[in-house]
Design a protein around this motif. Structure first.
Motif, short mmCIF file in Angstrom:
data_model
loop_
_atom_site.label_atom_id
_atom_site.label_comp_id
_atom_site.label_asym_id
_atom_site.label_seq_id
_atom_site.Cartn_x
_atom_site.Cartn_y
_atom_site.Cartn_z
N THR A 4 -2.65 7.18 4.64
CA THR A 4 -1.44 6.63 4.03
C THR A 4 -0.79 7.67 3.14
O THR A 4 -1.43 8.19 2.22
N ASP A 39 1.80 8.59 0.23
CA ASP A 39 2.47 7.96 -0.90
C ASP A 39 3.97 8.14 -0.76
O ASP A 39 4.45 9.04 -0.06
N ARG A 40 4.73 7.30 -1.43
CA ARG A 40 6.19 7.38 -1.38
C ARG A 40 6.72 8.71 -1.87
O ARG A 40 7.83 9.10 -1.52
N ASP A 41 5.95 9.40 -2.73
CA ASP A 41 6.42 10.69 -3.23
C ASP A 41 6.36 11.78 -2.16
O ASP A 41 6.86 12.88 -2.35
N ARG A 67 1.26 12.90 -2.16
CA ARG A 67 -0.11 12.39 -2.23
C ARG A 67 -0.46 11.72 -0.90
O ARG A 67 0.37 11.08 -0.27
N VAL A 107 -8.10 10.64 -2.33
CA VAL A 107 -6.72 11.09 -2.42
C VAL A 107 -6.70 12.61 -2.42
O VAL A 107 -7.62 13.26 -2.93
N ARG A 145 -3.54 16.06 -1.95
CA ARG A 145 -2.12 16.39 -1.98
C ARG A 145 -1.84 17.42 -0.90
O ARG A 145 -2.68 18.25 -0.58
N PRO A 194 -0.42 2.62 -1.71
CA PRO A 194 0.15 2.80 -3.05
C PRO A 194 1.56 2.22 -3.12
O PRO A 194 2.31 2.30 -2.15
N PRO A 212 2.12 2.39 -11.46
CA PRO A 212 1.87 2.42 -10.02
C PRO A 212 0.58 1.66 -9.69
O PRO A 212 -0.37 1.70 -10.47
N LEU A 238 -2.35 0.64 -6.58
CA LEU A 238 -2.94 0.89 -5.28
C LEU A 238 -3.51 -0.44 -4.79
O LEU A 238 -4.36 -1.04 -5.45
#
Length: 163
Positions: free
Chosen positions: A46, A48-50, A53, A73, A75, A103, A111, A113
């Protein structure tokens, strides 16, 4: 995606497929390799929206793992690789199996999870949990109110608008 197709590092591995435009076909899946994949099952990828991540689940038994399938997690690096994955710790993970990390930024709050776990809860096979991030550290897992049942509840996903 997660698959046990040939060409992996062992067990189930995480793969990625790209396309140049939305009206183009998907390219062949490529194994993302180490350090995300290992010789054991690695799954539930998955982003992350950013866009930086990357959450996933692994059965790797290394120092700091909590037992069963744990959420990790990492990056994305600028060179296209990944940083060394970090286990989210035993406040989030348990000695049972966790899966489906999702997330989500919550309006007016930290935020969060969302994920599923087979730890003892309300259901006979699994329940949905949430963990709030404070200062980048996810806190203790809590049952998600109003969604769990006496049955197996898992693999949470929400629309991108949070509804």
């Amino acid at each position: 995606m997660a698959s046990n197709r040939p060409g992996g590092l062992g067990g189930i591995d995480i793969w990625v497929s790209h396309r140049t435009r939305t009206d183009e076909p998907w390219g062949p899946p490529v194994n993302v390799g180490a350090p995300v994949n290992s010789e054991v099952d690695d799954f539930c990828p998955t982003i992350d929206r950013d866009g930086h991540r990357f959450f996933f689940v692994s059965r790797r038994a290394i120092a700091g793992s909590c037992g069963g399938s744990d959420i990790y997690v990492t990056r994305f690096r600028n060179d296209g690789g990944f940083e060394q994955p970090l286990n989210l710790g035993c406040d989030v993970n348990s000695t049972f199996d966790e899966a489906g990390p999702f997330p989500l930024p919550e309006r007016g709050g930290a935020p969060v999870l969302y994920f599923s776990s087979t730890r003892p809860g309300l259901g006979i096979g699994g329940d949905l949990y949430r963990s709030e991030s404070h200062g980048g550290v996810f806190g203790p897992a809590q049952l998600v109110p109003g969604v769990n049942s006496a049955f197996d509840d898992g693999q949470p996903n929400l629309r991108r608008d949070g509804l």
